[in-house]
Design a protein around this motif. Structure first.
Motif, short mmCIF file in Angstrom:
data_model
loop_
_atom_site.label_atom_id
_atom_site.label_comp_id
_atom_site.label_asym_id
_atom_site.label_seq_id
_atom_site.Cartn_x
_atom_site.Cartn_y
_atom_site.Cartn_z
N THR A 252 20.61 -49.13 -19.28
CA THR A 252 19.58 -48.50 -18.47
C THR A 252 18.23 -48.94 -19.01
OG1 THR A 252 20.99 -46.58 -18.11
CG2 THR A 252 18.65 -46.31 -17.69
N ALA A 253 17.35 -49.36 -18.12
CA ALA A 253 16.03 -49.78 -18.55
C ALA A 253 15.30 -48.62 -19.20
CB ALA A 253 15.23 -50.29 -17.34
N ALA A 254 14.67 -48.88 -20.35
CA ALA A 254 14.00 -47.81 -21.10
C ALA A 254 12.65 -47.50 -20.46
CB ALA A 254 13.80 -48.24 -22.54
N PRO A 255 12.40 -46.21 -20.16
CA PRO A 255 11.10 -45.84 -19.59
C PRO A 255 10.04 -45.73 -20.67
CG PRO A 255 12.44 -43.89 -19.86
CD PRO A 255 13.27 -45.06 -20.34
N PRO A 256 8.79 -45.88 -20.33
CA PRO A 256 7.73 -45.64 -21.31
C PRO A 256 7.69 -44.16 -21.63
CG PRO A 256 6.81 -45.96 -19.12
CD PRO A 256 8.26 -46.27 -19.02
N PRO A 257 7.26 -43.76 -22.85
CA PRO A 257 7.21 -42.35 -23.21
C PRO A 257 6.40 -41.56 -22.19
CG PRO A 257 6.79 -43.74 -25.12
CD PRO A 257 6.81 -44.65 -23.93
N GLY A 258 7.04 -40.52 -21.63
CA GLY A 258 6.37 -39.67 -20.65
C GLY A 258 6.15 -40.35 -19.32
N GLY A 259 6.72 -41.54 -19.12
CA GLY A 259 6.51 -42.27 -17.88
C GLY A 259 7.56 -41.99 -16.85
N ARG A 260 7.54 -42.78 -15.80
CA ARG A 260 8.46 -42.62 -14.69
C ARG A 260 9.87 -43.00 -15.13
NH1 ARG A 260 7.61 -45.62 -8.84
NH2 ARG A 260 9.40 -44.71 -7.76
N PRO A 261 10.90 -42.19 -14.78
CA PRO A 261 12.26 -42.53 -15.19
C PRO A 261 12.70 -43.85 -14.57
CG PRO A 261 12.27 -40.74 -13.58
CD PRO A 261 10.85 -40.93 -14.01
N GLN A 262 13.43 -44.61 -15.35
CA GLN A 262 13.87 -45.92 -14.90
C GLN A 262 15.20 -45.81 -14.13
OE1 GLN A 262 12.00 -48.90 -15.51
NE2 GLN A 262 10.58 -47.22 -15.82
N PRO A 263 15.53 -46.80 -13.32
CA PRO A 263 16.80 -46.78 -12.60
C PRO A 263 17.98 -46.70 -13.57
CG PRO A 263 15.36 -48.50 -11.74
CD PRO A 263 14.71 -47.99 -12.99
N ILE A 264 19.05 -46.08 -13.13
CA ILE A 264 20.25 -45.91 -13.93
C ILE A 264 21.37 -46.71 -13.28
CG2 ILE A 264 21.97 -44.25 -14.75
CD1 ILE A 264 19.73 -42.16 -14.69
N THR A 265 22.08 -47.48 -14.07
CA THR A 265 23.16 -48.31 -13.55
C THR A 265 24.43 -47.50 -13.36
OG1 THR A 265 22.25 -50.25 -14.67
CG2 THR A 265 24.53 -50.40 -13.91
N ARG A 266 24.95 -47.49 -12.15
CA ARG A 266 26.18 -46.76 -11.83
C ARG A 266 27.40 -47.60 -12.20
NH1 ARG A 266 25.55 -46.43 -5.79
NH2 ARG A 266 27.65 -45.58 -5.92
N PRO A 267 28.59 -47.00 -12.20
CA PRO A 267 29.81 -47.74 -12.57
C PRO A 267 30.05 -48.99 -11.73
CG PRO A 267 30.25 -45.40 -12.56
CD PRO A 267 28.87 -45.57 -12.00
N ASN A 268 29.61 -48.99 -10.46
CA ASN A 268 29.82 -50.17 -9.61
C ASN A 268 28.77 -51.25 -9.83
OD1 ASN A 268 27.56 -49.11 -8.37
ND2 ASN A 268 28.53 -48.76 -6.39
N GLY A 269 27.86 -51.02 -10.79
CA GLY A 269 26.83 -52.01 -11.09
C GLY A 269 25.54 -51.82 -10.32
N GLN A 270 25.55 -50.98 -9.28
CA GLN A 270 24.34 -50.73 -8.51
C GLN A 270 23.44 -49.76 -9.26
OE1 GLN A 270 25.55 -49.40 -4.62
NE2 GLN A 270 26.27 -51.43 -3.99
N GLN A 271 22.16 -49.82 -8.96
CA GLN A 271 21.21 -48.97 -9.66
C GLN A 271 20.86 -47.74 -8.83
OE1 GLN A 271 17.87 -51.51 -10.83
NE2 GLN A 271 18.73 -51.61 -12.88
#
Length: 361
Positions: free
Chosen positions: A89-108
């Protein structure tokens, strides 16, 4: 927990190991680990069993929160060999917008707001508190995607009118030697392993079948497997039930008994702003918004959801925009097709009909 991971950078720990070191339940520790992963402050490095390790941001997270490190009587486990890493999962900046999360099928999955939190984190907190959640809304709005993103340990039951008690709890199956053995179903597996269980399209399952689940969700947290010598199964910490409901689907009935088991009920609609940010055709998104407004006003019964819009763009990339719009008209329910065709025609300034074969070439 962040301090333990930071102090042993490069090492990987299972939920059970961390729970023993911290003196907390496995369910609470597992949820906390997933929250750290969501924030980019830890990395999930394995799935069976779930294993976690530090990232470059873990030390900063440890400094921000006072956490008791393992004492002399609690030596850290020997680091395990490194398995194949899971999609990060892409790391968000501290206190920033949450980054996309990778699902089991590879989609974000792109988190949305829920009670002033990212929806993924809100669901994890509700799980830790033992509050069951029902997500409801039209098919294709992202209910399952959200749940998969929130709970990496998820077990899914696809509900329908043919779902039986055996499908949930288990049944006897013939083995290779010709005999029969009892194979536990997803409900028992989730209870024994402390995992999350999704009842997808729960309201399509017969109320008599769902009744077998209810004792696991109340204070007893126990079921009796009558088909297997009356065996009693008690839920392990971390066991959690979440459900999906599509109100507009024929046969979907939210009974009072089912609704009462889910203290939190969350409406899920399509995020058309996300559709636009995903570079889906702007006219298609505008048509979808228009139809969604008409649907809310009772003027039309169907509107394209995010799933249809993602499919639209894929079709447009392969067959062209004209074919994609024609297909959008064609996938509309028959009773709404004329209205959809009229709105698409006005948006494009030319007649559009359902996608169909033409003359022989």
């Amino acid at each position: 927990m962040a301090k333990i991971l930071a102090d042993h950078a490069g090492s990987m720990f299972t939920v059970t190991e961390l729970a023993k070191m911290l003196g907390h339940s496995g369910g609470a520790v597992g949820n906390a680990c997933d929250t750290l992963v969501c924030r980019g402050e830890a990395e999930r490095a394995g799935s069976n069993p779930r294993m976690y390790r530090a990232t470059s941001q873990t030390a900063a997270a440890a400094q921000a929160t006072a956490v008791s490190a393992p004492g002399p009587s609690q030596p850290a486990p020997v680091p395990r060999s490194r398995p194949t890493p899971q999609p990060a999962t892409a790391a968000p900046p501290p206190g920033g917008r949450p980054q996309p999360i990778t699902r089991p099928n590879g989609q974000q999955y792109h988190p949305r707001a829920l009670a002033q939190l990212p929806d993924v984190e809100a669901l994890r907190r509700l799980r830790e508190a033992g509050v069951a959640v029902l997500l409801y809304g039209p098919p294709g709005t992202g209910k399952t995607s959200l749940i998969e993103a929130a709970f990496p340990d998820l077990i899914t039951v696809a509900g329908d009118g043919d779902t039986t008690v055996g499908d949930l709890i288990g049944e006897y199956t013939q083995d290779a030697s010709g005999g029969y053995e009892f194979v536990y179903g997803p409900l028992v597996t989730a209870m024994q392993e402390g995992r999350a269980l999704l009842l997808d399209d729960a309201t399509l399952i017969s109320p008599k079948v769902l009744a077998a689940l209810y004792p696991a969700m109340d204070g007893r947290r126990q079921i009796q497997v009558k088909a297997h010598k009356g065996e009693a199964i008690t839920a392990t910490d971390g066991f959690y039930v979440i459900a999906g409901h599509n109100p507009g689907v024929h046969g979907a009935v939210l009974t009072e008994a089912l609704a009462s088991r889910f203290s939190v009920q969350i409406q899920v609609g399509s995020d058309y702003d996300l559709a636009a940010s995903l570079k889906i055709n702007r006219t298609a998104v505008r048509v979808a918004r228009h139809l969604a407004t008409g649907q809310q006003a009772g003027e039309v019964g169907w509107a394209p959801q995010l799933r249809e819009l993602i499919a639209f763009q894929k079709i447009a990339d392969v067959l062209g925009t004209e074919a994609a719009f024609a297909n959008l008209v064609g996938v509309a329910p028959l009773e709404d097709r004329d209205v959809v065709a009229e709105i698409v025609t006005k948006a494009l300034g030319r007649p559009v009909t359902a996608l169909a074969l033409g003359r022989q070439l």
